[in-house]
Motif scaffolding. Structure first.
Motif, PDB file in Angstrom:
ATOM      1  N   GLY A   1       0.581  -1.390  -0.199  1.00 16.88           N
ATOM      2  CA  GLY A   1       0.081   0.354   0.093  1.00 16.88           C
ATOM      3  C   GLY A   1       0.809   1.330  -0.137  1.00 16.88           C
ATOM      4  O   GLY A   1       2.345   1.436  -0.179  1.00 16.88           O
ATOM      5  N   TRP A   2       0.288   2.724   0.128  1.00 12.62           N
ATOM      6  CA  TRP A   2       1.082   3.869   0.182  1.00 12.62           C
ATOM      7  C   TRP A   2       0.735   4.429   1.196  1.00 12.62           C
ATOM      8  O   TRP A   2      -0.118   4.332   2.085  1.00 12.62           O
ATOM      9  N   GLY A   3       1.533   5.038   1.496  1.00  6.81           N
ATOM     10  CA  GLY A   3       1.322   6.046   2.515  1.00  6.81           C
ATOM     11  C   GLY A   3       1.378   7.623   1.912  1.00  6.81           C
ATOM     12  O   GLY A   3       2.170   7.980   0.752  1.00  6.81           O
ATOM     13  N   VAL A   4       0.482   7.964   2.737  1.00  4.79           N
ATOM     14  CA  VAL A   4       0.374   9.664   1.809  1.00  4.79           C
ATOM     15  C   VAL A   4       0.180  10.977   3.351  1.00  4.79           C
ATOM     16  O   VAL A   4      -0.427  10.850   4.627  1.00  4.79           O
ATOM     17  N   GLY A   5       0.490  12.353   3.039  1.00  8.41           N
ATOM     18  CA  GLY A   5       1.473  13.062   3.435  1.00  8.41           C
ATOM     19  C   GLY A   5       1.468  14.752   3.311  1.00  8.41           C
ATOM     20  O   GLY A   5       1.313  14.814   1.556  1.00  8.41           O
ATOM     21  N   LEU A   6       1.812  15.599   4.068  1.00  8.64           N
ATOM     22  CA  LEU A   6       2.192  17.012   3.414  1.00  8.64           C
ATOM     23  C   LEU A   6       3.564  17.219   3.720  1.00  8.64           C
ATOM     24  O   LEU A   6       3.998  16.730   4.615  1.00  8.64           O
ATOM     25  N   ALA A   7       3.958  17.539   2.849  1.00  9.47           N
ATOM     26  CA  ALA A   7       5.646  18.063   3.226  1.00  9.47           C
ATOM     27  C   ALA A   7       5.677  19.456   3.049  1.00  9.47           C
ATOM     28  O   ALA A   7       5.245  19.961   2.197  1.00  9.47           O
ATOM     29  N   TRP A   8       6.732  20.199   4.048  1.00  9.41           N
ATOM     30  CA  TRP A   8       7.119  21.627   3.172  1.00  9.41           C
ATOM     31  C   TRP A   8       8.815  21.827   4.053  1.00  9.41           C
ATOM     32  O   TRP A   8       9.216  21.267   4.444  1.00  9.41           O
ATOM     33  N   LEU A   9       9.666  22.830   2.951  1.00  6.58           N
ATOM     34  CA  LEU A   9      10.811  22.888   3.725  1.00  6.58           C
ATOM     35  C   LEU A   9      10.628  23.765   4.344  1.00  6.58           C
ATOM     36  O   LEU A   9       9.641  24.592   4.971  1.00  6.58           O
TER      37      LEU A   9
END
Length: 309
Positions: free
Chosen positions: A214-222
């Motif tokens: 399966g896959w994981g999903v998230g938000l990312a930022w510097l």
């Protein structure tokens, strides 16, 4: 008597300019619920729809090694759950120590086949998810092989986002081969002449060691472009409304090497540890969300999950 001239200077309407947040998305992502929570008279969201192959572009340094331009300010990440977001960042030339990552939900794998394919006779309701051992590796269609080159500028979206997945599904519709996709992506490019079957996921059966993770999903930022605007959007994604006092103390998770590989929704302070995500964060239908998301039911045409954002 002539009319009085209009008052000099800008009008109140001219004085106010809403802040705009640039959000990089990927195929299958549906951020509308988050955007609705976040958007107000003071704030807007501009979506930049990217392919999965370019999902890290906004985090990478410039071509000459210069500092990133900082736009979009944040975006979606999707990674296989037999790996980590940190590994995805490293493979793309980004130092995980420079990035905040918040994990939100998991996505189930599905396999798409044409109506003339042998697997079209599979009865998921009676037989359960398709075992990965039933898939002929020589028939596998890789969407990445059909995707265009990622744009040099992360603000430049491809002409047709998701072209690789779309082409793979088009070929599969002819009866040639199969393609494995996240459930949300399969729905996005669904066709009446393509069957979407749930694929056996690791953990569904004790003996399924070769099953898909399966896959994981998230938000990312510097970290370098962290701001109250970014923090408030992440807070909205966790279910908080703009203006909530909790947004002033929003905790984030830092993408630190060796972090948890669970892929479940997490938050953490800026010390780099991961903790469980907040109430109200939901993934797209067919995903296993951190809280409040309905567990997807299995059927012959894929799984149906919670409400779309």
């Amino acid at each position: 008597m002539p009319p009085s001239p209009p008052p000099s200077g800008p009008s109140p309407a001219d004085e106010f300019v809403p802040e705009t947040l640039f959000l990089s998305t990927i195929p299958g992502a549906s951020p509308s619920k988050w955007v609705d929570r976040f958007t107000s008279r003071e704030r807007r969201v501009h979506l930049v729809n990217h392919d999965v192959g370019a999902q890290v572009a906004f985090l990478a340094p410039g071509p000459d090694g210069s500092a990133p331009r900082g736009l979009p300010q944040l975006g979606y990440l999707r990674w296989r759950l037999d790996s980590t977001p940190e590994a995805l960042l490293v493979a793309s030339g980004v130092d995980p120590a420079d990035v905040h990552v918040v994990r939100f939900y998991e996505e189930d794998p599905v396999v798409c086949v044409g109506q003339d394919h042998l697997l079209a006779a599979w009865d998921a309701a009676a037989d359960g998810p398709v075992p990965c051992s039933e898939l002929d590796s020589s028939e596998r269609m890789d969407p990445a092989s059909f995707a265009p080159e990622p744009p040099a500028d992360p603000l430049d979206a491809p002409e047709v986002p998701g072209a690789g997945e779309r082409m793979a599904v088009e070929i599969v519709a002819t009866g040639a081969g199969h393609v494995v996709l996240p459930a949300s992506v399969a729905r996005m490019f669904g066709r009446k002449d393509v069957l979407v079957l749930p694929l056996e996921r690791r953990g569904d059966a004790a003996e399924a060691s070769d099953a898909h993770p399966g896959w994981g999903v998230g938000l990312a930022w510097l970290k370098a472009v962290d701001s109250q605007l970014v923090q408030d959007f992440v807070g909205a994604a966790k279910g908080r409304r703009p203006g909530s006092s909790r947004n002033d103390h929003l905790q984030t998770s830092t993408a630190a090497t060796g972090a948890s590989r669970s892929g479940k929704a997490t938050t953490a302070g800026r010390n780099g540890a991961f903790a469980k995500g907040g109430k109200g964060a939901q993934g797209p239908r067919g995903s296993k969300s951190s809280k409040g998301a309905a567990k997807s039911s299995k059927g012959s045409h894929g799984s149906k999950g919670g409400k779309r954002r």
